[in-house]
Design a protein around this motif. Structure first.
Motif, PDB file in Angstrom:
ATOM      1  N   ALA A 137       0.631  29.099  -0.056  1.00 48.58           N
ATOM      2  CA  ALA A 137       1.677  29.680  -0.885  1.00 48.58           C
ATOM      3  C   ALA A 137       1.806  31.181  -0.644  1.00 48.58           C
ATOM      4  CB  ALA A 137       1.389  29.408  -2.361  1.00 48.58           C
ATOM      5  N   LEU A 138       0.679  31.852  -0.537  1.00 50.41           N
ATOM      6  CA  LEU A 138       0.682  33.298  -0.262  1.00 50.41           C
ATOM      7  C   LEU A 138       1.371  33.601   1.064  1.00 50.41           C
ATOM      8  CD1 LEU A 138      -2.770  34.874  -1.220  1.00 50.41           C
ATOM      9  CD2 LEU A 138      -0.503  35.776  -1.748  1.00 50.41           C
ATOM     10  N   LEU A 139       0.992  32.877   2.106  1.00 42.60           N
ATOM     11  CA  LEU A 139       1.560  33.129   3.429  1.00 42.60           C
ATOM     12  C   LEU A 139       3.053  32.837   3.450  1.00 42.60           C
ATOM     13  CD1 LEU A 139      -1.302  31.594   5.624  1.00 42.60           C
ATOM     14  CD2 LEU A 139      -0.787  34.025   5.281  1.00 42.60           C
ATOM     15  N   HIS A 140       3.446  31.733   2.827  1.00 45.84           N
ATOM     16  CA  HIS A 140       4.873  31.393   2.784  1.00 45.84           C
ATOM     17  C   HIS A 140       5.674  32.464   2.044  1.00 45.84           C
ATOM     18  CE1 HIS A 140       8.490  28.936   2.563  1.00 45.84           C
ATOM     19  NE2 HIS A 140       8.544  29.203   1.268  1.00 45.84           N
ATOM     20  N   ALA A 141       5.161  32.901   0.898  1.00 42.07           N
ATOM     21  CA  ALA A 141       5.879  33.916   0.124  1.00 42.07           C
ATOM     22  C   ALA A 141       5.983  35.234   0.884  1.00 42.07           C
ATOM     23  CB  ALA A 141       5.187  34.140  -1.218  1.00 42.07           C
ATOM     24  N   ALA A 142       5.012  35.518   1.750  1.00 42.58           N
ATOM     25  CA  ALA A 142       5.023  36.758   2.519  1.00 42.58           C
ATOM     26  C   ALA A 142       5.808  36.627   3.818  1.00 42.58           C
ATOM     27  CB  ALA A 142       3.591  37.187   2.831  1.00 42.58           C
ATOM     28  N   ALA A 198      -3.196  34.497  10.728  1.00 41.18           N
ATOM     29  CA  ALA A 198      -2.190  34.572   9.664  1.00 41.18           C
ATOM     30  C   ALA A 198      -2.675  35.441   8.513  1.00 41.18           C
ATOM     31  CB  ALA A 198      -1.856  33.167   9.171  1.00 41.18           C
ATOM     32  N   LEU A 199      -3.942  35.289   8.133  1.00 39.94           N
ATOM     33  CA  LEU A 199      -4.486  36.093   7.042  1.00 39.94           C
ATOM     34  C   LEU A 199      -4.592  37.563   7.446  1.00 39.94           C
ATOM     35  CD1 LEU A 199      -7.248  33.664   5.773  1.00 39.94           C
ATOM     36  CD2 LEU A 199      -5.094  34.212   4.638  1.00 39.94           C
ATOM     37  N   ALA A 200      -4.945  37.816   8.705  1.00 40.01           N
ATOM     38  CA  ALA A 200      -5.001  39.200   9.182  1.00 40.01           C
ATOM     39  C   ALA A 200      -3.612  39.830   9.153  1.00 40.01           C
ATOM     40  CB  ALA A 200      -5.576  39.248  10.593  1.00 40.01           C
ATOM     41  N   ASP A 232      -2.539  43.129   7.096  1.00 40.07           N
ATOM     42  CA  ASP A 232      -1.926  44.278   7.783  1.00 40.07           C
ATOM     43  C   ASP A 232      -0.593  44.650   7.143  1.00 40.07           C
ATOM     44  OD1 ASP A 232      -4.055  44.379   9.506  1.00 40.07           O
ATOM     45  OD2 ASP A 232      -3.030  43.335  11.146  1.00 40.07           O
ATOM     46  N   ARG A 233       0.205  43.645   6.808  1.00 39.01           N
ATOM     47  CA  ARG A 233       1.497  43.925   6.191  1.00 39.01           C
ATOM     48  C   ARG A 233       1.320  44.555   4.808  1.00 39.01           C
ATOM     49  NH1 ARG A 233       5.541  38.823   7.682  1.00 39.01           N
ATOM     50  NH2 ARG A 233       4.994  38.717   9.916  1.00 39.01           N
ATOM     51  N   ASN A 270       4.433  46.608   3.371  1.00 40.62           N
ATOM     52  CA  ASN A 270       5.523  45.649   3.513  1.00 40.62           C
ATOM     53  C   ASN A 270       5.885  45.066   2.150  1.00 40.62           C
ATOM     54  OD1 ASN A 270       6.264  42.544   3.875  1.00 40.62           O
ATOM     55  ND2 ASN A 270       6.945  43.626   5.717  1.00 40.62           N
ATOM     56  N   GLU A 271       7.140  45.211   1.760  1.00 35.78           N
ATOM     57  CA  GLU A 271       7.562  44.833   0.404  1.00 35.78           C
ATOM     58  C   GLU A 271       7.377  43.346   0.135  1.00 35.78           C
ATOM     59  OE1 GLU A 271      11.415  46.136  -0.701  1.00 35.78           O
ATOM     60  OE2 GLU A 271      11.004  48.261  -0.295  1.00 35.78           O
ATOM     61  N   ARG A 272       7.713  42.508   1.118  1.00 29.44           N
ATOM     62  CA  ARG A 272       7.607  41.067   0.881  1.00 29.44           C
ATOM     63  C   ARG A 272       6.148  40.653   0.714  1.00 29.44           C
ATOM     64  NH1 ARG A 272      10.546  36.204   4.387  1.00 29.44           N
ATOM     65  NH2 ARG A 272       9.847  34.501   3.003  1.00 29.44           N
ATOM     66  N   ALA A 273       5.258  41.212   1.517  1.00 27.39           N
ATOM     67  CA  ALA A 273       3.837  40.886   1.394  1.00 27.39           C
ATOM     68  C   ALA A 273       3.286  41.369   0.060  1.00 27.39           C
ATOM     69  CB  ALA A 273       3.058  41.504   2.550  1.00 27.39           C
TER      70      ALA A 273
END
Length: 419
Positions: free
Chosen positions: A292-297, A308-310, A314-315, A320-323
């Motif tokens: 869910a976190l990755l999709h939302a970001a 993906a987590l890295a 980084d974002r 990064n606003e979306r992250a």
């Protein structure tokens, strides 16, 4: 009456042998006099116990040391052995399998990890891979002079209390899966290619097997390995693909009637939210779980997990606003769920583990905001701690659970080796 007296004497002896081992584990190399002073036992009694533990190979004697660090006749320093028994800990993850061996000193002596597509895979296939990895690590441990005493497995699902059966693991797609047969049956020796007893079997008998929820074992790792920082009353919450929690009260794990306590990932935080793999709707995992976190970001979750987590980290670090919005929303959802736990249990601390620990700096503000607005009791909130074990908590907790059986009951260990 005579049988009862004999049983009582044996229990006292067992308890005192265990106390001596834990005293040396906590103090480090210690003289007999120092151990006696710590435990409140006579030196004669401690000497008898120490001799028995030396004979079992659980203690070793090192060089001379002044008693209690002061002047006088030198004593002999006692230390836990770096050979002899070890605990094998295993972890079944959605995308990986890991195994490590921990000796009675609590040191990791061997480790192995492989990628494994666990989601919706046949349990038999995953467990066969795990069996091979367990035996490889056990063989490494044996080459170091260690002998596996037990195996403990951390799984991302519900485990029926006192059994080795995974009742439901939604992120694996497993139901009513007993993992004991795959880990205890005869297998192929990877060196000789023959069907033979492997290192996970002693004298032709399977080693004791412990199966527990990964969050429970992660919490026990926090309690055992970071006891100077983590109090004896806390709620441990961790995330990978799913989110699990464990409750520790006065140093004891709260398991619940069937052993299913701690499924905070399936607490609904938005009842009209998306459908969850558990069958519910709007569960915490749908907002704060790793996918869910990755999709939302806006980060693809179908590639290598670490990459993906890295990328998410980084974002977030670069603003990064979306992250940042994804992490804020996840923190809010966590706060909603944990506020209920705080109101119900009044813990001294909340401990963030797993992926949550990695992203704690960005989760904390919205999480604390929800706690402050939703906690009924006056005064300070529970302390919010970040695990220092990273994603290794469940694996380390499993290995330590396996080896602590020796420290808790050295009499049974000695009987098992023919002492």
């Amino acid at each position: 009456m005579a049988a009862q007296a004999l049983s009582s004497q044996r229990e006292i002896r067992r308890r005192n042998l265990s106390r001596v081992l834990y005293a040396v584990a906590e103090q480090g190399p210690s003289s007999r006099a120092a151990v006696a002073a710590r435990l409140g036992l006579t030196r004669t009694a401690v000497s008898t116990l120490v001799d028995e533990l030396l004979g079992s190979g659980l203690l070793t004697e090192q060089g001379p040391t002044p008693p209690d660090g002061g002047p006088g006749r030198p004593g002999t320093a006692l230390a836990l052995t770096d050979r002899g028994p070890c605990g094998l800990g295993a972890e079944i993850g959605v995308d990986h399998l890991a195994v490590c061996a921990v000796d009675v000193r609590g040191q990791v002596r061997a480790r192995g990890e492989i990628g494994s597509a666990g989601r919706n895979s046949e349990p038999g296939v995953v467990l066969a891979r795990l069996r091979r990895l367990v035996d490889e690590v056990a063989a490494q441990a044996c080459e170091l002079g260690l002998s596996p005493a037990a195996v403990a497995v951390a799984v991302p699902g519900l485990v029926a209390r006192g059994t080795s059966t995974v009742v439901h693991a939604p992120n694996l797609g497993w139901h009513d899966t007993d993992i004991a047969p795959a880990l205890t049956k005869m297998g192929t020796n990877t060196r000789s290619g023959s069907e033979t007893a492997l290192p996970t079997e002693a004298a032709g008998k399977p080693l004791p097997l412990i199966v527990d929820n990964e969050a429970n074992l992660g919490a026990l790792a926090e309690l055992w390995l970071d006891s100077g920082r983590v109090p004896r009353d806390f709620v441990h919450v961790s995330a990978e693909v799913g989110i699990g929690a464990a409750v520790v009260l006065d140093g004891e794990l709260l398991r619940g009637n069937r052993g299913f306590a701690g499924e905070i990932g399936h607490v609904p935080v938005r009842p009209d939210g998306p459908r969850c793999a558990c069958g519910g709707q709007g569960c915490l995992e749908q907002y704060a779980g790793e996918p869910a976190l990755l999709h939302a970001a806006g980060i693809a979750a179908d590639g290598p997990r670490d990459a993906a987590l890295a990328a998410l980290r980084d974002r977030a670090a670069s603003g990064n606003e979306r992250a940042l919005r994804a992490l804020e929303e996840a923190g809010t959802a966590l706060g909603l769920a944990l506020a209920g736990a705080v109101n119900l249990l009044d813990p001294s601390a909340l401990v963030l583990g797993g992926v949550l620990a990695r992203f704690a700096p960005w989760l904390r503000p919205s999480l604390e905001r929800e706690l402050m607005g939703r906690t009924a009791a006056p005064g300070a909130l529970p302390e919010l701690l970040v695990s220092g074990l990273g994603t290794d908590g469940p694996l380390l907790g499993a290995a330590h659970a396996a080896v602590r059986g020796v420290l808790d009951d050295p009499l049974s260990y000695r009987a098992g080796i023919g002492g």
